[in-house]
Design an enzyme around this catalytic site. Structure first.
Site, mmCIF file in Angstrom:
data_model
loop_
_atom_site.group_PDB
_atom_site.id
_atom_site.type_symbol
_atom_site.label_atom_id
_atom_site.label_comp_id
_atom_site.label_asym_id
_atom_site.label_seq_id
_atom_site.Cartn_x
_atom_site.Cartn_y
_atom_site.Cartn_z
ATOM 1 N N CYS A 240 0.871 -1.174 0.000
ATOM 2 C CA CYS A 240 0.000 0.000 0.000
ATOM 3 C C CYS A 240 0.897 1.209 0.000
ATOM 4 O O CYS A 240 1.763 1.354 0.858
ATOM 5 C CB CYS A 240 -0.910 0.019 1.228
ATOM 6 S SG CYS A 240 -1.864 1.546 1.339
ATOM 7 N N ASN A 249 1.205 -9.081 -0.533
ATOM 8 C CA ASN A 249 0.115 -9.970 -0.097
ATOM 9 C C ASN A 249 0.647 -11.376 0.146
ATOM 10 O O ASN A 249 1.742 -11.732 -0.276
ATOM 11 C CB ASN A 249 -0.946 -10.052 -1.203
ATOM 12 C CG ASN A 249 -1.730 -8.771 -1.335
ATOM 13 O OD1 ASN A 249 -2.688 -8.542 -0.619
ATOM 14 N ND2 ASN A 249 -1.293 -7.908 -2.239
HETATM 15 ZN ZN ZN Z 1 -3.600 -5.101 0.113
#
Ligand code: ZN
Length: 306
Positions: A240, A249
């Protein structure tokens, strides 16, 4: 196709938004095709953010239109606000995820709105959904639900309060996102229980990052707590831009391997899935591609769940 869990591949959105280079539209299409061909039931293919802010996602409408031609694929897209949701609805996405950050500081940095102002965006988006002929599902992803790189601890009471607010604003589904990778398995179980007590099975899934290496442990905890929908990204891409230090992720290949080796059916062909990495490696030769299973190769005794 019988599946015990639903894995949503978020690499084309969460992953590509973090890379310095822009993947050409035709390469994205080839990658999404390869991912879909592996049996992934859902792919978050793009993000309807202003192209000025994220030039990597400027082709969102074209990518959604292409993904809709892939048989059986559930096409998801991210929208940061009602304006983006309107574009996603027009493009024909089956599911639209709006991020609602539990941490006020992260929310202001990420979408320049407070959490409660984002609830208003959700409400406007669900009205647009109700007025549209296609009626896509609106999911609210509660970002920074387990910790924030700016604020540190995030109050669990706030996670619950905003989950209720999202459902009251008309969201079809609510997901819990560990944007920063700060969750631990006990916390995952506790927060899921607390949110489910209030909104029941509107709580559908988790979106986990692997910053501290607990991503798969957290996925297993969420599975044991009863959730059946998981976001992950091929090669562990992602992050992010407004959660400094947060890494990618959980790796789709490793997640599929964990479930299949446990006898939990994902509907995904791991060999075909891993073939998709070649497209990424060609497009971004300088980016590290993560994943234990792709590095080690499948063990001789591996059998997909049947
Ligand atoms: Zn994410």
């Amino acid at each position: 196709m019988v599946r015990d869990v639903g894995i949503s591949e978020v690499g084309p959105r969460d992953g590509l938004q973090m890379l310095k280079g822009i993947m050409p539209t035709e390469k994205k299409k080839a990658w999404i095709s390869a991912l879909a061909a592996s049996g992934l039931p859902e792919i978050e293919v793009s993000s309807f953010v202003p192209p000025k802010l994220l030039p990597q996602m400027a082709d969102a409408a074209e990518i959604v239109a292409f993904a809709l031609t892939l048989p059986g694929l559930h096409v998801a897209a991210l929208a940061p606000n009602a304006k983006g949701a309107a574009r996603a609805i027009e493009a024909g996405a089956h599911k639209i995820t709006l991020p609602l950050s539990v941490s006020r500081s992260h929310s202001l940095a990420n979408v320049r709105k407070t959490p409660d102002e984002m609830v208003d965006e959700v409400r406007q988006s669900t009205r647009l959904r109700d007025a549209s002929p296609s009626r896509p599902a609106i999911e609210v992803g509660l970002s920074t639900a387990f910790g924030c790189t700016i604020e540190g601890t995030v109050a669990e009471s706030e996670v619950v309060r905003l989950a209720i607010a999202a459902v009251e604003a008309g969201a079809d589904e609510v997901g819990l996102a560990d944007t920063t990778g700060m969750a631990n398995p006990e916390q995952i179980k506790r927060v899921i229980a607390g949110v489910r007590r209030e909104i029941g099975d509107r709580l559908t899934g988790v979106h986990l990052h692997n910053t501290f290496g607990l991503g798969l442990a957290n996925a297993l905890a969420a599975y044991e707590a009863g959730l059946r929908a998981f976001d992950s990204s091929q090669a562990g891409l992602g992050g992010c831009p407004y959660a400094p230090g947060a890494s990618g992720n959980i790796v789709t290949e490793d997640l599929v391997y964990m479930f299949e080796s446990m006898g939990v059916r994902t509907g995904i062909d791991l060999w075909k899935l891993m073939a998709g990495r070649r497209i990424l490696a060609d497009a971004f030769p300088d980016e590290p591609l993560y994943g234990y299973v792709p590095a080690a190769g499948l063990p001789k005794n591996f059998r997909p769940a049947a």
